[in-house]
Design an enzyme around this catalytic site. Structure first.
Site, mmCIF file in Angstrom:
data_model
loop_
_atom_site.group_PDB
_atom_site.id
_atom_site.type_symbol
_atom_site.label_atom_id
_atom_site.label_comp_id
_atom_site.label_asym_id
_atom_site.label_seq_id
_atom_site.Cartn_x
_atom_site.Cartn_y
_atom_site.Cartn_z
ATOM 1 N N GLU A 34 0.825 -1.222 0.000
ATOM 2 C CA GLU A 34 0.000 0.000 0.000
ATOM 3 C C GLU A 34 0.853 1.264 0.000
ATOM 4 O OE1 GLU A 34 -3.079 -0.361 -0.526
ATOM 5 O OE2 GLU A 34 -3.260 -2.472 -0.035
ATOM 6 N N GLY A 35 1.964 1.217 -0.703
ATOM 7 C CA GLY A 35 2.897 2.343 -0.714
ATOM 8 C C GLY A 35 3.935 2.133 0.367
#
Lengths: 577, 577
Positions: free
Chosen positions: A435-436
């Site tokens: 998620e990053g």
């Protein structure tokens, strides 16, 4: 093996004595009070502790497997999913307009904590489904919404986010998956995606992929990316979903951890899909789900840390090694040794502050959605945006460090699989990456979030903190947090207008500094609220002191490191690395 | 997969420009100069890179297995071991009196670095054998020495250390294994040991276990522990070793990492053994091997970090994501991003300073053994004793953190097994735990080593550092290290006479502070020596600046945390954890 004790006492304390839950709910018009909230959390805790925790070790050992092209999850997972859905946990915080129960997001967040504490691999299924629902609710056509949302919200069907390709991870501008428009309004999607969590499973029901792809006439880069809903089963003429779509699991990724979670390589071969949101505006739609996911991933770090703490504290009270400090008694439980306590308190000081800060952020999310005043909604929304990268990155960094320290308490046994501590380390590690990555989160904070509304959002947040520190009076943690906040303000000012190299050189250290001050703020609020002489309140005040005296000083080295700037980082030629 | 490049240029630089290798050798009477040393290291590097590195990933996947009670190591390991022994690497630094080659310990240490970098599981076989040889050479009877040492020194036979039991790890006072004296001077050893590295294998030859056990009349606690030599095969009447001793592998431990290394549960059932050293003096004999092992384990952290750095730097130069800082170019290699550089430089600043500090310590070890002047030998021996817990704990802590950061550079790919980065993390983790946890090392430093010779050893060490900082003139790293050294001196003084709780509360932070100053010292010496304008010297000066400006500031938070004392750590009741 160990059992898991849901932190209900802590939730109750935060709801009733620290976060002003009842007032916040009254403000946002939700008919939920602290008593009902605690009852819900107790029920959720039982499900996590009794139903999911016993599957966690076994899930790691067996893992999800690919059999004849289909994912087979570890024994017990499919049954647990059906029970989870039947009890309504999948739809807890979803909008009643789509069949959800509309419970406040703070309860969802703490359910996520307990899910992550007891079975991180399992918890990703509802988590990703929720993110997909939010994107569909916000951006899809009414036809798609009515066809897919109710069964996704209930958990009968699950969702998956298909973003990453082997050459396009952090930088989605490079993605190559194609979507060709058809005459009937659908699209034919072709390409390969990697790292697709919950991409397939054996829980039954449809699996709805949200796939980023390019239209034929799309501009290059991130401005040419669109989002498509691509279900595993397509609707047939009778309204059933029986037609297998042109998508398949190419492989399961072999990973360091979360073995029970089927992380798929997905091949879309002339798969049928439908556009979600406007053409070439896929990134905005994706961020709708991504932001919700980022908070959840932060909470994963918190959840694992809390579980690891419980196991390590339990072990430390049982394990006999060494002598007492005065040499008079031996062997003593290792909880008597200062260094073991230090490790446990490091974890606990993070977990309890994280639980509070996460809860505070979740209340802002409820305000952002439901406050009657639009200005209040906007203000809350900005605070959530500011805190999202902090929760994601700091909680997962502290979470991983916590799992490592809890493992260390076990000595050699911590390295042996059967004790389960090394699984926490392997599982927690992913949350710093997906998620990053946490580096990307830090750049989001420094590069974008500090600049929101000309810097007034972050200043407003610091003012909130300062007001609470002043209100807390003379307690030690308030005084020490005030000094750290001043340092954070100075550091923040020094980064205004920083170029990309300077921002990048500072970002990770800055985010940690920001998180430490935020945790100091929460410890101040908790210590101020915990003025009783009972064990619970006394413990809160002691851990607040520990945080202030032994963890918060990290702020000084972080500020010094940031102040040294980017020169030594950028000086080396790339080929000299 | 990636290749591994032995750091020969760095070794040469350290030998010829930083550590004064030729002069040190002349002083200790060793006929080795830097040219020969580099030639040996080059040959060692080829063996590690070409022969052991290719087995590393596979060794992790296949692991050692227990088949019909015998350990089967992964394919290729037994052949590699035979080649390793045949080329003389097992006996490199051993005493020529026992058939060793007598090369200086600094070469052994850097061989260990390259072994750990390319195949940590494999490197434990020669490492443990060496430790066992040292204990036998120092404490065993001449008869045992002549029977066992030559074939152990050559590597034809291997050694294992059997200390830990399920209830006795850090605290050996609790161990229960029994040894009953027999009329022929031998002993019958009975008990179970766990976590026994290299306890069995399929390399051929005998396996000589050194087992801690209690005599029937032994006093309680650590003063009643004796050391026994217990070989897998006993001597027969013809001078062969054909008689299977009463010992067996109960199980292989299932571990987080070092899967290729057979970590055994060992059962000794009426096994025949012989006493090594005096009765009830086993702990002293054990520490002979333990101290050598602790330096080696520290170097394991260094080795893994160096390998992980190479892979991550290589990846960062190839992987294209994102845009340049001015936004003009994209996609760019991620080595252009400041945060990626920061992670790589964190690793490199540790690895290069660790390599230098390890080398300096190894030269002291050579002085301690071979200097003609007894006072110089004693002085060097004390410095090695002081540095041993620092090298063990700090190098493995930084080593693990380095592996985690290198994994982070790979983003999602770092979490996938095939890329190999997650193996570094799993393998490096053990080094923080075994041979005395890093908490135990820190207590050894604070509780024992600081007090050596009334504190004059540590003061002498600080004076050495101060003199080199003064000699280096005005370079930045010298100035910043001087400030940190002053802080370390103050902190050291504050710990004089600390009780066990205060020492335990400070220990881990103190050891890290001590290590940071020591690394700053080495960076000062390296920067002062690297005054050329070539890429190598320029790189050294830049990384020295990075260390001084971005890593060394940790010293301030550590000192502040220590200064806060133990109150908040000891205040909580044990049952409140």
């Amino acid at each position: 093996m160990f059992s898991y004790i849901p932190p209900i006492d802590d939730y109750r304390f935060l709801l009733t004595q620290v976060l002003g839950f009842d007032a916040a709910m009254a403000e946002t018009g939700k008919e939920v009070d602290a008593d009902l909230a605690v009852a819900v959390l107790e029920e959720a805790g039982r499900m996590c502790a009794d139903r999911l925790h016993p599957l966690n070790r076994h899930g790691d050992e067996e893992g999800s497997r690919l059999v004849d092209g289909n994912v087979v999850t570890p024994a017990g997972f499919a049954d647990a999913w059906r029970d989870f859905v039947a009890a309504g946990w999948a739809s807890m915080s979803a909008d009643p307009a789509h069949g959800g129960q509309g419970l406040p997001f703070i309860l969802q967040l703490w359910l996520d904590e307990m899910l992550s504490a007891t079975n991180l691999s399992f918890g990703l299924f509802p988590g990703l489904t929720r993110g997909a629902c939010e994107a569909i609710a916000a951006h899809a056509s009414d036809a798609l919404k009515s066809l897919y949302l109710p069964r996704m919200v209930s958990g009968e069907w699950t969702g998956a986010m298909a973003l990453t390709e082997s050459g396009a991870g952090t930088d989605l501008a490079l993605l190559k998956t194609k979507a060709m428009p058809q005459n009937d309004g659908s699209f034919v999607v072709t390409g390969q995606k990697i790292f697709i969590s919950s991409g397939d499973h054996d829980f039954g029901g449809n699996i709805v992929h949200l796939v980023l792809a390019r239209l034929p006439d799309a501009p290059a880069g991130v401005k040419g990316i669109s989002l498509f809903l691509v279900p595993k089963y397509l609707p047939d003429a009778e309204g059933g979903f029986t037609i297998r779509n042109g998508m398949s699991v190419g492989a399961l990724e072999k990973k360091m951890g979360i073995h029970a979670q089927p992380t798929c390589v997905m091949n879309y071969d002339d798969a049928t899909g439908w556009l979600v949101g406007a053409p070439n505006k896929g990134l905005a739609a994706m961020f709708t789900m991504m932001n919700a996911e980022r908070l959840m991933v932060g909470i994963q770090g918190l959840g694992v840390a809390g579980a690891a703490y419980q196991q390590a504290a339990g072990y430390a009270k049982e394990r006999l090694q060494g002598r007492s400090a005065d040499g008079a008694r031996g062997p003593v439980a290792i909880i008597d040794h200062a260094d073991v306590r230090r490790m446990l308190l490091n974890i606990r000081a993070f977990v309890e502050a994280g639980r509070a800060l996460g809860g505070w952020t979740a209340l802002q999310l409820d305000r952002a959605h439901h406050h009657p005043d639009a200005a209040e909604r906007a203000k809350a929304d900005a605070l959530v945006a500011l805190l999202t990268p902090v929760v994601k990155a700091a909680f997962t960094d502290f979470g991983f460090e916590s799992a490592v320290q809890a493992q260390q308490v076990f000595g050699g046994h911590g390295y042996i699989r059967e004790w389960g501590m090394e699984q926490y380390v392997r599982d927690a590690r992913i949350a710093q990456i997906y998620e990053g990555t946490n580096g990307v989160q830090a750049m989001d904070l420094v590069g974008r979030k500090l600049a929101m509304a000309g810097g007034t959002v972050v200043e407003g947040y610091f003012d909130l903190i300062a007001a609470d520190l002043d209100a807390a009076g003379t307690i030690d943690v308030a005084a020490r947090t005030r000094a750290a906040l001043n340092l954070l303000r100075t550091t923040t000012a020094s980064l205004q207008g920083a170029n990309m190299d300077a921002a990048g050189a500072a970002a990770v250290d800055y985010l940690r500094l920001f998180a430490l001050v935020s945790m100091g703020w929460m410890w101040t609020r908790m210590a101020a609220a915990a003025q009783g002489e009972d064990a619970f309140h006394t413990g809160k005040r002691i851990v607040a002191d520990f945080f202030a005296q032994r963890m918060l000083p990290q702020a000084y080295s972080l500020a010094a490191s940031i102040a040294a700037g980017e020169t030594s980082i950028m000086a080396l030629n790339a080929d000299a690395f």
